[in-house]
Design a protein around this motif. Structure first.
Motif, short mmCIF file in Angstrom:
data_model
loop_
_atom_site.label_atom_id
_atom_site.label_comp_id
_atom_site.label_asym_id
_atom_site.label_seq_id
_atom_site.Cartn_x
_atom_site.Cartn_y
_atom_site.Cartn_z
N TYR A 50 0.84 -1.19 0.00
CA TYR A 50 0.00 0.00 0.00
C TYR A 50 0.88 1.24 0.00
CZ TYR A 50 -3.19 -3.56 1.76
OH TYR A 50 -3.92 -4.70 1.92
N GLU B 218 0.35 5.78 -0.03
CA GLU B 218 -0.43 7.00 -0.21
C GLU B 218 0.38 7.95 -1.09
OE1 GLU B 218 -3.35 7.07 0.57
OE2 GLU B 218 -3.54 5.50 2.09
N ASN C 188 -5.82 5.45 -0.92
CA ASN C 188 -6.05 4.10 -0.43
C ASN C 188 -6.78 4.04 0.91
OD1 ASN C 188 -5.41 1.11 -0.61
ND2 ASN C 188 -4.41 1.61 1.32
N SER C 189 -6.47 4.98 1.82
CA SER C 189 -6.93 4.79 3.20
C SER C 189 -7.95 5.82 3.67
CB SER C 189 -5.72 4.84 4.15
OG SER C 189 -5.05 6.08 4.06
N SER D 157 -9.57 -2.55 -0.54
CA SER D 157 -10.25 -1.40 0.05
C SER D 157 -10.88 -0.46 -0.97
CB SER D 157 -9.28 -0.63 0.96
OG SER D 157 -8.12 -0.26 0.24
N ARG D 158 -10.09 0.07 -1.91
CA ARG D 158 -10.65 1.03 -2.85
C ARG D 158 -11.70 0.40 -3.76
NH1 ARG D 158 -4.98 3.32 -5.08
NH2 ARG D 158 -4.46 1.15 -4.67
#
Length: 261
Positions: free
Chosen positions: A125, A127, A201-202, A235-236
């Motif tokens: 992952y 950002e 992503n988060s 997640s996304r």
């Protein structure tokens, strides 16, 4: 808004680079993309679910809807996922929406996806900040040019890393930007509409991201397959599926409301 108008708008802006754009492209060495590392999208253990679709990590369907999510496919994985989504009933030349939520530019080396990552952000992952949709195409073509330069200077080989930061070299038989891959896939699925909407992503998507997803869905029927993808399909992609299902539920409710009233 009809089917043709948004499709022309999206593909013209993001998904159909002219052929000359990919030839002898010069990249400013002051740009961060010049130092980007080619990181493999696929890695050991990225398939989290049973019954995998070959080349398309974590491909799955939301029960009750023709909505699917997955990770970044290989070239063969695109074909496999689209074939799975169409099944035996939906026509392969019918409209299919593919919404890609990746922030990173992607190139395909020997049919396998590699993304551009800053050297200090290698891993499963990352950002990458406020990546603008309008810049995705240029970043992708710049990364392609950077990789081609490295291949030329590397005797036909490209240095890559995996999510564990393990370095290796691969002999390059062919390299394509994602946009060219999509154009190739459209030969068998001419109704495919591929839309890039980069989200982080988060955190929750921005309102503008939500609006772009909805705009992409407007004009499609309830039985139009929609595939949402990110790197691994977690997640996304899941967030995108929730937004899509809410839109579909609104369509269904409105249809019944029209019958009642």
């Amino acid at each position: 808004m009809g089917d043709d108008k948004p499709e022309e708008k999206k593909e013209e802006k993001v998904e159909e680079p002219k052929e000359e754009e990919t030839k002898a492209r010069k990249v400013d060495k002051a740009k961060p993309i010049w130092d980007a590392v080619a990181m493999a999208d696929h890695f050991k253990g990225n398939q989290k679910l049973p019954d995998p679709v070959e080349g398309c990590p974590n491909f799955r369907r939301v029960p009750g809807y023709k909505v699917y999510c997955c990770g970044q496919p290989t070239i063969a994985g695109f074909e496999a996922a689209l074939t799975k989504a169409c099944g035996d009933i939906y026509p392969k030349d019918g409209k299919i929406l593919w919404i890609n939520l990746r922030q990173e530019p992607d190139v395909y080396v020997n049919g396998v996806p590699y993304c551009a990552r800053p050297p200090n952000k290698i891993g499963e992952y990352a950002e990458l900040g406020n990546v603008k949709r309008a810049n995705v195409k240029d970043d992708e073509l710049d990364f392609l040019a950077v990789c081609q330069d490295r291949i030329k200077n590397g005797g036909g080989k490209l240095k890559v890393v995996d999510v564990e930061k393990k370095q290796s070299e691969i002999e390059v038989k062919d390299i394509l930007p994602l946009t060219d891959v999509i154009e190739g896939v459209k030969k068998n699925f001419p109704g495919l509409v591929h839309m890039r909407i980069p989200i982080c992503n988060s955190a929750a998507p921005l309102e503008t991201d939500f609006d772009l997803i909805v705009e992409t869905l407007v004009g499609s029927t309830i039985n139009t397959p929609v595939i949402i993808s990110d790197q691994v399909g977690l997640s996304r992609a899941t967030t995108g599926c929730v937004i899509t299902c809410l839109f579909r539920e609104f369509q269904i409710t409105s249809s019944f409301d029209g019958l009642v009233h």
